[in-house]
Design a protein around this motif. Structure first.
Motif: not given
Length: 553
Positions: A226-228, A234-237, A248-250, A265-267
């Motif tokens: 759910e976090a992802k 967020m990105i879509a909005s 936080v996700l990492v 994620l880092l890449e």
């Protein structure tokens, strides 16, 4: 052949000193040497001078200059910044007879709230109202933070927001984000999402600070999927997640061992518009070290340096912790002892890490020796250091040395220190010393907790000092109701056959409005049965006690 006059390189000296007496000469010790080289390199390149302390006086008596100085003091990390800011505010109000503006009151209230002193923060805001200074959005936001994040009084926080709307002080994104943060820290994610919907309805656009607490709450609750999904929303909005959001996700992904997802994620960071920072890499290294992948952690250091990031003291300590896991704490201890020869400025956190690992390996004497080495090098210990050393001395049976250390001027005691000493003194049957420690603890301004009172009461009851134990529990009620301490005194009074005092005690607790949970009733019945009261002629007393508990409940 090497010339006899040519000095050996420091790393080779370290290898000889650290590994010459090692029981097993194997690859487990290679991370120690890699860490030593890295520690020296970072020590050589780390800037020495620190930030100068803020001045004690403002340039002029104008509120603007006072507020700048208050902000500077509030931002210091010595723990007394909030008090200095409050002193400046009191000086403006009392000595200079100059009314502080809303910004001055807000700065001091925010500093006190950040220092976990919500009562003092509320007092400052009350003084602001008493002086006739109209609160602005920033002041109201601090008040929302005190209620939501510190006191968990969400009804009061909502009331402040409603007052803002009714009085033309529009809540902004910081106000709503603060309320959301408080709700998420209390685990009320659904309520936080409701506040998010409310701010969107009010036309207040959220930002990364709004979403990050929700992402953190999802991750803490194990709801990484759910976090992802929220990040993608967020990105879509059009709301770009910040580096803090990704951190936080990492951290959450590392806890579940999803290192491939972290690599992805880092890449993708550049393409998604965020830049990993020192915290990102440190969190990743911490996860890798705990998973035993120390080599990958050292590779990340190289990546950090190539990206222009300087590893922090936290990063270095994470690697030291990983080294202890991959080899032995004994070898890491030898590394610290060689730190001066290596040119590595080892600090108190590094020593604490190795001492803690030595404790895990039950090497209590090695802890004491490393503490002595630390003192010889002039490295000031902190409260964590003393807690570890006191625990080790107690395990070695050197209680009087631990007590002597406690009474030294340099000692920074905490409730954990006292609980450790009280536990071991109790085991040794030194009830008088336990009571003395409790008295010294309270006199020193350190508040006993549930564990403290429970340990003291158990000790006194074992020595059949039931009335003293009862007085100790009544004293604890002046602070709060501690369930474990209550169970300890219940068991003690039952063992001592003091059912009349037990009857009075229960009435006192319930009469003061404290709630007795169901499990305490269960433990009470078990204790009564274990001591034979449920099969004796005194069964009527048991029924009378239970009846009163149920009636008053």
């Amino acid at each position: 052949m090497r010339s006899p006059s040519r000095p050996l390189p420091r790393l080779l000296l370290l290898r000889r000193r650290c590994l010459s007496s090692a029981p097993h000469r194997d690859r487990r010790f290679l991370p120690l040497l890699r860490f030593a080289a890295l520690a020296k390199e970072l020590s050589d390149h780390r800037p020495r001078p620190g930030t100068p302390p803020p001045p004690t006086r403002p340039r002029s008596p104008h509120p603007y200059d006072y507020n700048r100085l208050m902000s500077a003091h509030a931002g210091t990390r010595d723990g007394a910044g909030a008090d200095r800011a409050l002193h400046l505010l009191d000086e403006m109000r009392a000595l200079l007879r100059r009314r502080p503006d809303a910004a001055c009151f807000t700065t001091v209230a925010a500093a006190l709230s950040s220092a976990s002193r919500p009562g003092a923060a509320l007092a400052v805001l009350d003084a602001m109202a008493a002086d006739g200074v109209a609160p602005d959005a920033a002041a109201c936001t601090v008040l929302v933070g005190v209620y939501a994040c510190r006191l968990r009084r969400f009804d009061a926080a909502y009331e402040v927001v409603r007052w803002m709307v009714a009085n033309g002080v529009a809540p902004d994104v910081v106000t709503y984000s603060t309320l959301i943060s408080g709700l998420c820290s209390a685990g009320q994610v659904a309520e936080a999402l409701g506040v998010l919907d409310l701010m969107l309805e009010e036309g207040c656009q959220p930002n990364a600070h709004t979403y990050t607490p929700i992402v953190h709450a999802y991750c803490t609750g194990g709801r990484i999927h759910e976090a992802k999904r929220l990040l993608n929303t967020m990105i879509a909005s059009g709301f770009a997640p910040s580096t803090a959001t990704y951190n936080v996700l990492v951290e959450a992904l590392c806890k579940v061992g999803a290192f491939e997802e972290v690599d992805a994620l880092l890449e993708e960071s550049t393409a998604k518009g965020w830049t990993p920072d020192v915290i990102t890499y440190s969190s990743y290294m911490d996860g890798l070290c705990k998973a035993g992948r120390i080599d990958k952690s050292f590779a990340l250091v190289d990546k950090m340096l190539s990206n222009g990031l300087q590893p922090s003291e936290v990063t270095l300590n994470i690697l030291l912790d990983g080294v202890c896991r991959s080899s032995t704490a004994w070898a890491a201890k030898r590394l610290l002892e060689c730190s001066a020869e290596l040119g590595w400025d080892a600090n108190v956190v590094n020593y604490n890490t190795v001492m803690r690992k030595l404790c895990d390996e039950h090497r209590w004497l090695s802890v004491v020796k490393l503490f002595t080495d630390m003192a010889k090098k002039g490295i000031a210990p902190n409260s964590w250091t003393f807690n570890i050393v006191v625990h080790s001395l107690c395990k070695l049976g050197r209680l009087h040395k631990a007590l002597f250390l406690l009474r030294s001027k340099e000692f920074v005691a905490t409730v954990i220190t006292y609980n450790t000493l009280i536990r071991h003194l109790s085991i040794s049957g030194e009830g008088n010393e336990v009571c003395l420690l409790l008295y010294q603890m309270i006199e020193g301004g350190i508040a006993p907790n549930d564990i403290t009172y429970s340990l003291v009461i158990d000790c006194l009851c074992r020595e059949e000092k039931f009335l003293v134990a009862l007085c100790c529990f009544y004293q604890s009620l002046e602070d709060d109701f501690f369930p474990s301490a209550f169970l300890s005194i219940i068991r003690g009074l039952i063992v001592g056959g003091m059912l009349g005092q037990l009857h009075t005690l229960i009435g006192c607790v319930l009469g003061q409005g404290f709630i007795i949970e169901v499990y305490i009733y269960q433990e009470l019945i078990k204790a009564l049965c274990k001591n034979g009261y449920c099969q004796s002629v005194e069964m009527y007393k048991v029924c009378h006690i239970l009846e009163r508990m149920l009636r008053l409940r």
